[in-house]
Scaffold this motif. Structure first.
Motif, PDB file in Angstrom:
ATOM      1  N   GLY A  95       0.824  -1.195   0.000  1.00  0.00           N
ATOM      2  CA  GLY A  95       0.000   0.000   0.000  1.00  0.00           C
ATOM      3  C   GLY A  95       0.858   1.244   0.000  1.00  0.00           C
ATOM      4  N   LEU A  96       0.371   2.299  -0.645  1.00  0.00           N
ATOM      5  CA  LEU A  96       1.132   3.541  -0.767  1.00  0.00           C
ATOM      6  C   LEU A  96       0.210   4.732  -0.547  1.00  0.00           C
ATOM      7  CD1 LEU A  96       3.845   4.530  -3.304  1.00  0.00           C
ATOM      8  CD2 LEU A  96       1.797   5.940  -3.170  1.00  0.00           C
ATOM      9  N   MET A  97       0.689   5.669   0.258  1.00  0.00           N
ATOM     10  CA  MET A  97       0.018   6.946   0.449  1.00  0.00           C
ATOM     11  C   MET A  97       1.061   8.054   0.378  1.00  0.00           C
ATOM     12  SD  MET A  97      -2.404   5.619   3.599  1.00  0.00           S
ATOM     13  CE  MET A  97      -3.042   7.217   4.091  1.00  0.00           C
ATOM     14  N   ILE A  98       0.654   9.215  -0.106  1.00  0.00           N
ATOM     15  CA  ILE A  98       1.539  10.368  -0.250  1.00  0.00           C
ATOM     16  C   ILE A  98       0.968  11.518   0.574  1.00  0.00           C
ATOM     17  CG2 ILE A  98       2.479  12.088  -1.857  1.00  0.00           C
ATOM     18  CD1 ILE A  98       3.751   9.390  -2.237  1.00  0.00           C
ATOM     19  N   ALA A  99       1.862  12.302   1.198  1.00  0.00           N
ATOM     20  CA  ALA A  99       1.428  13.476   1.950  1.00  0.00           C
ATOM     21  C   ALA A  99       2.487  14.556   1.864  1.00  0.00           C
ATOM     22  CB  ALA A  99       1.155  13.116   3.412  1.00  0.00           C
ATOM     23  N   GLY A 100       2.044  15.787   2.050  1.00  0.00           N
ATOM     24  CA  GLY A 100       2.965  16.909   2.098  1.00  0.00           C
ATOM     25  C   GLY A 100       2.505  17.904   3.135  1.00  0.00           C
ATOM     26  N   VAL A 101       3.465  18.576   3.789  1.00  0.00           N
ATOM     27  CA  VAL A 101       3.135  19.597   4.778  1.00  0.00           C
ATOM     28  C   VAL A 101       3.918  20.869   4.472  1.00  0.00           C
ATOM     29  CG1 VAL A 101       2.561  17.948   6.603  1.00  0.00           C
ATOM     30  CG2 VAL A 101       4.912  18.777   6.390  1.00  0.00           C
ATOM     31  N   ALA A 102       3.268  21.986   4.747  1.00  0.00           N
ATOM     32  CA  ALA A 102       3.887  23.299   4.669  1.00  0.00           C
ATOM     33  C   ALA A 102       3.357  24.109   5.845  1.00  0.00           C
ATOM     34  CB  ALA A 102       3.559  23.967   3.335  1.00  0.00           C
ATOM     35  N   TYR A 103       3.665  25.378   5.878  1.00  0.00           N
ATOM     36  CA  TYR A 103       3.168  26.219   6.964  1.00  0.00           C
ATOM     37  C   TYR A 103       1.638  26.266   6.933  1.00  0.00           C
ATOM     38  CZ  TYR A 103       2.118  30.347   9.764  1.00  0.00           C
ATOM     39  OH  TYR A 103       1.589  31.208  10.696  1.00  0.00           O
ATOM     40  N   SER A 104       0.992  25.747   7.981  1.00  0.00           N
ATOM     41  CA  SER A 104      -0.474  25.733   8.119  1.00  0.00           C
ATOM     42  C   SER A 104      -1.155  25.136   6.893  1.00  0.00           C
ATOM     43  CB  SER A 104      -1.001  27.151   8.371  1.00  0.00           C
ATOM     44  OG  SER A 104      -0.547  27.622   9.615  1.00  0.00           O
ATOM     45  N   GLU A 105      -0.572  24.051   6.356  1.00  0.00           N
ATOM     46  CA  GLU A 105      -1.125  23.442   5.141  1.00  0.00           C
ATOM     47  C   GLU A 105      -0.691  21.983   5.065  1.00  0.00           C
ATOM     48  OE1 GLU A 105      -0.784  24.010   0.275  1.00  0.00           O
ATOM     49  OE2 GLU A 105      -0.110  25.596   1.626  1.00  0.00           O
ATOM     50  N   ALA A 106      -1.582  21.127   4.559  1.00  0.00           N
ATOM     51  CA  ALA A 106      -1.247  19.720   4.351  1.00  0.00           C
ATOM     52  C   ALA A 106      -2.179  19.131   3.313  1.00  0.00           C
ATOM     53  CB  ALA A 106      -1.353  18.932   5.655  1.00  0.00           C
ATOM     54  N   TYR A 107      -1.714  18.073   2.657  1.00  0.00           N
ATOM     55  CA  TYR A 107      -2.550  17.322   1.727  1.00  0.00           C
ATOM     56  C   TYR A 107      -2.202  15.852   1.866  1.00  0.00           C
ATOM     57  CZ  TYR A 107       1.410  16.292  -1.290  1.00  0.00           C
ATOM     58  OH  TYR A 107       2.594  15.808  -1.769  1.00  0.00           O
ATOM     59  N   GLY A 108      -3.028  14.986   1.283  1.00  0.00           N
ATOM     60  CA  GLY A 108      -2.729  13.563   1.241  1.00  0.00           C
ATOM     61  C   GLY A 108      -3.555  12.875   0.184  1.00  0.00           C
ATOM     62  N   PHE A 109      -3.013  11.804  -0.397  1.00  0.00           N
ATOM     63  CA  PHE A 109      -3.772  10.953  -1.318  1.00  0.00           C
ATOM     64  C   PHE A 109      -3.143   9.577  -1.311  1.00  0.00           C
ATOM     65  CE2 PHE A 109      -0.594  13.031  -4.073  1.00  0.00           C
ATOM     66  CZ  PHE A 109      -0.052  11.941  -4.765  1.00  0.00           C
TER      67      PHE A 109
END
Length: 429
Positions: A408-422
């Motif tokens: 299984g694979l998931m991707i995420a990213g974080v920045a200042y007061s920000e995040a995403y995932g898929f």
């Protein structure tokens, strides 16, 4: 008559598995001033067309419709005007057609807000979906879902499930929890519904295959800033019954939402503690794990599992994010995706059998231990699974195993007061 015919699955590298395909219908739900990115990857040179309805306003259509040729990956930016408006029929969906199999990611991004989803090809769409959203923290913000149809005269039936039984007014009619809304849409038409309460468990049914999306225009989940939630929903006949949910990075807790497709006995384990629960279809419940915990979930019937990452406890990195978690039977042995640019840190989550973990490769190389942020094991019956959280660079990434073992694979990213995932895939192969 407009009709977007659905072809049979085709062969490609490792065959057409999971969320790869040659035809997609995408849309962008309502949110704030974000950039509508579409990332695509392929194994060989490919020609891709973006097509909208002939009924779309001419100037907007001219900004969307295009032909693109690329060798490996590409980023396309669509105009903000393609975002949907609620409670009205529009022709704002976009048909993507490719000469070879491609993977497609939609990524909405702005300053301090982001949302992403792995898109599902036409041949994997169906006619039954369950909405996943969250309770808005202010009445100004909304939970929402949207549909796009593939062929003319598609009948859509929505059975509302509302966390709070609040009035919902649609086209002059009033709807409450349990009420049914009917509409008929033609090819390329979209319809978006918003509410001031959580709509998780709302059932969408249709007379022909459709694409369905859900989330929130913005939510803070009770802590941190407000972020956009956006996921293309897998059809209920393509979800799994067994899941491993990894922890989030950067001291971010995770709310795990389990939604029952049918009546089901659920067991979930966090650490060494196992909990059991009986669920009725369309019902859901939440549990939470820390950034050092793993959750294993098993059901006797199909369930949908969604992970909501929270904001960091010790920094300004990251905000709430929404990701549909892949089930064990949705794991693949190969992924090629684009990690979106512009984030302070980007991560890849890998869930696989512990006995095969040394076979894993990123861009055809073994992973460096310096990139491992978290590692832990969890028992799934008699099999031990390894869960790793890896730092990755932005841009094109391939993930595979040398022995064909699926993971299984998931991707995420974080920045200042920000995040995403898929996730790398959210449908059965």
């Amino acid at each position: 008559m407009e009709k977007l015919t659905t072809p049979n699955p085709m062969s490609g590298q490792n065959k057409t598995l999971g969320s790869r395909g040659r035809r997609f219908i995408i849309l962008f739900m309502d949110n704030y001033e974000t950039t509508n990115n579409v990332y695509m990857t392929s194994e060989k040179g490919v020609q891709v067309s973006f097509t909208t309805s002939p009924r779309l306003e001419v100037s907007l259509k001219s900004q969307v419709d295009r032909n693109v040729t690329f060798l490996s990956s590409v980023r396309i930016i669509l105009p903000r005007e393609v975002k949907l408006k609620s409670f009205q029929k529009e022709v704002k969906s976009v048909l993507i057609e490719a000469s070879e199999d491609v993977s497609v990611i939609s990524h909405d991004d702005s300053v301090m807000s982001a949302g992403s989803t792995k898109n599902i090809p036409l041949h994997k769409l169906s006619n039954k979906y369950l909405v996943i959203s969250t309770e808005p923290y202010q009445n100004y913000y909304k939970s929402q879902f949207a549909v796009s149809v593939i062929e003319d005269k598609t009948a859509v039936k929505v059975t509302f499930k509302m966390k709070r039984n609040l009035t919902l007014n649609i086209e002059g009619n009033t709807y409450y929890n349990g009420d049914v809304f009917h509409l008929t849409l033609d090819a390329f038409e979209t319809y978006q519904i918003q509410h001031t309460t959580d709509l998780t468990g709302t059932l969408i049914e249709s007379s022909a295959p459709i694409a369905a999306f859900s989330g929130n225009d913005c939510n803070d989940l009770g802590n941190g800033g407000c972020d956009f939630f956006f996921e293309q929903l897998p059809p209920t006949d393509r979800v799994d019954s067994t899941y491993i949910v990894p922890p989030n990075s950067d001291v971010r807790d995770t709310i795990i939402r389990i939604t029952a497709v049918e009546n089901a006995n659920i067991a979930y384990m966090i650490g060494t503690v196992t909990h059991t629960r009986y669920m009725y279809k369309s019902d859901s419940f939440d549990t939470k794990i820390s950034s050092s915990q793993i959750c294993f979930i098993e059901s006797k019937a199909p369930i949908l599992v969604t992970a909501f990452g929270l904001n960091s406890k010790n920094s300004s990195l990251g905000d709430p994010s929404m990701t549909i978690v892949p089930g064990l039977n949705q794991y693949l042995d190969y992924y090629k995706i684009v990690v979106p640019a512009g984030y302070y840190r980007s991560y890849m989550y890998i869930m696989m059998k512990n006995s095969a973990k040394d076979s894993f490769r990123i861009n055809n190389t073994t992973i460096s231990m310096d990139d491992v942020v978290f590692e832990g094991n969890v028992s799934a019956g008699k099999v031990t699974y390894n869960v790793r959280l890896l730092r990755v660079m932005e841009g094109e990434v391939t993930a595979t195993t040398v022995n064909g073992e699926r993971f299984g694979l998931m991707i995420a990213g974080v920045a200042y007061s920000e995040a995403y995932g898929f996730s790398g895939n959210s449908v059965l192969p």
